[in-house]
Enzyme design. Sequence first.
Site, PDB file in Angstrom:
ATOM      1  N   ASP A 180     -10.870   2.235  -3.147  1.00 43.15           N
ATOM      2  CA  ASP A 180     -11.437   1.948  -1.828  1.00 43.15           C
ATOM      3  C   ASP A 180     -12.959   1.972  -1.876  1.00 43.15           C
ATOM      4  O   ASP A 180     -13.616   1.593  -0.906  1.00 43.15           O
ATOM      5  CB  ASP A 180     -10.936   2.965  -0.792  1.00 43.15           C
ATOM      6  CG  ASP A 180      -9.538   2.614  -0.302  1.00 43.15           C
ATOM      7  OD1 ASP A 180      -9.096   1.469  -0.540  1.00 43.15           O
ATOM      8  OD2 ASP A 180      -8.889   3.471   0.315  1.00 43.15           O
ATOM      9  N   ASP A 201       0.833  -1.201   0.000  1.00 42.56           N
ATOM     10  CA  ASP A 201       0.000   0.000   0.000  1.00 42.56           C
ATOM     11  C   ASP A 201       0.872   1.258   0.000  1.00 42.56           C
ATOM     12  O   ASP A 201       2.062   1.217   0.339  1.00 42.56           O
ATOM     13  CB  ASP A 201      -0.902  -0.030   1.242  1.00 42.56           C
ATOM     14  CG  ASP A 201      -2.234   0.664   1.006  1.00 42.56           C
ATOM     15  OD1 ASP A 201      -2.325   1.496   0.097  1.00 42.56           O
ATOM     16  OD2 ASP A 201      -3.194   0.374   1.757  1.00 42.56           O
TER      17      ASP A 201
HETATM   18  C1  GLA Z   1      -5.748   2.011   2.113  1.00 41.72           C
HETATM   19  C2  GLA Z   1      -6.175   0.853   1.258  1.00 41.72           C
HETATM   20  C3  GLA Z   1      -7.222   0.029   1.980  1.00 41.72           C
HETATM   21  C4  GLA Z   1      -6.673  -0.451   3.305  1.00 41.72           C
HETATM   22  C5  GLA Z   1      -6.192   0.732   4.120  1.00 41.72           C
HETATM   23  C6  GLA Z   1      -5.465   0.293   5.374  1.00 41.72           C
HETATM   24  O1  GLA Z   1      -6.761   2.953   2.248  1.00 41.72           O
HETATM   25  O2  GLA Z   1      -6.644   1.288   0.025  1.00 41.72           O
HETATM   26  O3  GLA Z   1      -7.627  -1.056   1.190  1.00 41.72           O
HETATM   27  O4  GLA Z   1      -5.637  -1.354   3.087  1.00 41.72           O
HETATM   28  O5  GLA Z   1      -5.291   1.561   3.383  1.00 41.72           O
HETATM   29  O6  GLA Z   1      -5.001   1.342   6.117  1.00 41.72           O
END
Ligand code: GLA
Length: 751
Positions: free
Chosen positions: A569, A499
């Site tokens: 997301d 990430d």
């Molecule tokens: C980001 C990712 C999510 C999740 C969060 C965790 O927003 O896109 O899918 O993994 O971080 O903090």
Amino acid sequence: MPNQIKYQELHKEYPRYFWQTGKDETFTEDMKLFTLQSRNSTYALAVLEDGFICHVYYGKKIEDNDLSYLLRLDENPWTLKTNERDKGTFMDTLPFEYPCHGTGDYREPCLMINDRDGMSSCEIKYVSHRIYAGKPAIEGMPATFAGEGEASTLELLCKDEPSGLEVTLVYTVFHELDVIARSVRLKNASPDDINIKRVLSACVDFDTDKFDLITLNGSWARERVMERSRLHHGKQGIDSVRGESSHQNNPFFALVSNNTGEDTGEAYGFNFVYSGNFFAQAEVTQHKKTRAVMGINHFDFNWLLEPSETFSAPEVIMVYSSEGIGNMSRTFHDLYRNHLIRGEYKNKRRPVLINNWEATYFSFDTDKLISIARQASKLGIEMLVMDDGWFGRRDSDNSSLGDWFVYEKKIKGGLKYLVNEVNKLGMKFGIWFEPEMVSPDSELFREHPEWAIQIKGRYMSQSRGQYVLDYSNKEVRDHIYGMMKKILDSANIEYIKWDMNRQLTEAGSSSLPKNRQRELWHRYVLGVYDVMERLTSDYPHILLENCSGGGARFDPAMLYYSPQIWCSDDTDAIERLKIQHGTSICYPVSAMGAHVSDCPNHTVGRTTSFKTRGHVAMAGTFGYELDVTKIPEADRNSIPVQIEEFNEFNHLSREGDQYRIGNVFEDNMWDAWMFVSKDKSEALFTFVQVLGRPNYRSRRIKLKGLNEKTLYKNTESGEIHSGSALMNGGINISLHGDFSSKIIHFTAERF
Ligand code: GLA
């Protein structure tokens, strides 16, 4: 010499009315002509006798031997020989292959320098060329690749004599795909330093302005929304100055004829194989021509090139289609699936995973994860992914990034125990990392505050309570990778979600000298590639999924390391129609991370049926992101059915051709798409009704991509119709209710 690239030396005599003397005259001209042929497209460029490299043609395939006549369509003076007294006109109208700043071409340049005397002008001239089979790699950088007999490459070595800068323009033509990949190499062949102020990777000077510009724009949770607008005089473009390719603008644009649609008309797609600051622009010039350029963003960029040093600019993928936007997309998909994505999972069905992010956020421990895994394994889910919150002392997003050791309070019994328990249930185990970040409240930051990107004496801006690590510094990369390795070697980990949850500010590095500070933006990206390359070569069995606050780094460069990227997301099935439609404009469905999540949806609060959520996620990598122990029983019971459908049809979305039928950007009442096997013997049709309407209980939808003469069976109803009937007459779809959906599987009866 491979016959896909043809080289000719031409000596031509032209009649010419010479306006200065008022006489009809003739003049001769020598020219080198290069013609690049793919299956359905032709690209031609020429070197004029004064060494300038100019664009001749890009478009539908032309079999003619010699297209050099195109350069003389109007009265423009194409050589300096005939127009020395007005070089400005010559420079400002010549269609250049790689325009430079400062010598009379006032359109957008690709190259600008600061030489030993502080001067910024440059002008490259042809020196020599090389044509060879295959495609070269780009050092330290992701790029497409080609197997034997699949591509040919032309390299033009050019030089700006006064500064001593050598520029190599690289063109690879893929024979079977209508793709040309372009990149640029610089070498300082002078005894003095040269500062590179701008080095773009590609330029095409089109002979028309009759284009629409298509871009993929958005924001967090709304990535890659397709926009189309008519080109007009001046400069229109997109960029990123955020340090990553960004939610806001994807490094992609297409120029399409004004009447181009999904299935007809010309389309030129440009996609940048890069994950940092980029610049992409279409400029309509004074003479109603269009200059398209793409490359690393020159904004806040400077690269010091010392004597004999080289610099490689990333590659731009150019795709041509004479059969609409859909065909352009399918060419990108084939290129990326076969010539960019690597590793074990390249052509493999991905395990059906369940991710605990939307299920638990930060509130989980070993017992909770095992309870999710136990239930999930009974339903046929194949992998548990432990998301953010397992390391350091991470109970919220306020701490611990950079402390990549197990948080024993939550992961009781340790990671190995947890992974073993999950493995015992017959499931794989995956883990989340955010390797480029550090929390102010972390052991790492307390020990090495200088490792965060910052400018001494300036406030350090946080975003999501975190700083970005200085990946231009090898020491930082080694340290972080060392910690990751320890975790990966401690248990049977088979998947990583990498990430990246914030963009860069106060771009300064404590490890770079003053005269190299502006290199940080690019060096940061190279540092990320370095660690990803180490990771994927040390752990070839691990499935890597990229992510950046959802889909802020959904770019082709990331696909070189990870066969899939988390799209967004926003997991709401209806929002995803736009996000996945936009993403599919240049990225394959096999690369789109898509999950069934809980309702009401956490991002938009909408409730859709479990079935529709499944159908939309099946147009992606497919998986679950919910607490399977808590969802309604009816939903839970439909998981095995969904997984069975996914397993039955995944080969079609992963390896077949995608045909977009609906367009939620134009009609937000419904969407539909198809995946058709390459041999056209099988297809899967998906329809999503966004809003129900009394008059629209039944819609007739025309299918696409089938064989006209083949008879296809609807495997659910048993009905048999010809491809011709299904594509020209269509099928009747009758659905009741908002957010409802349907899939239909077709198999060829006589083939
Ligand atoms: C980001 C990712 C999510 C999740 C969060 C965790 O927003 O896109 O899918 O993994 O971080 O903090």
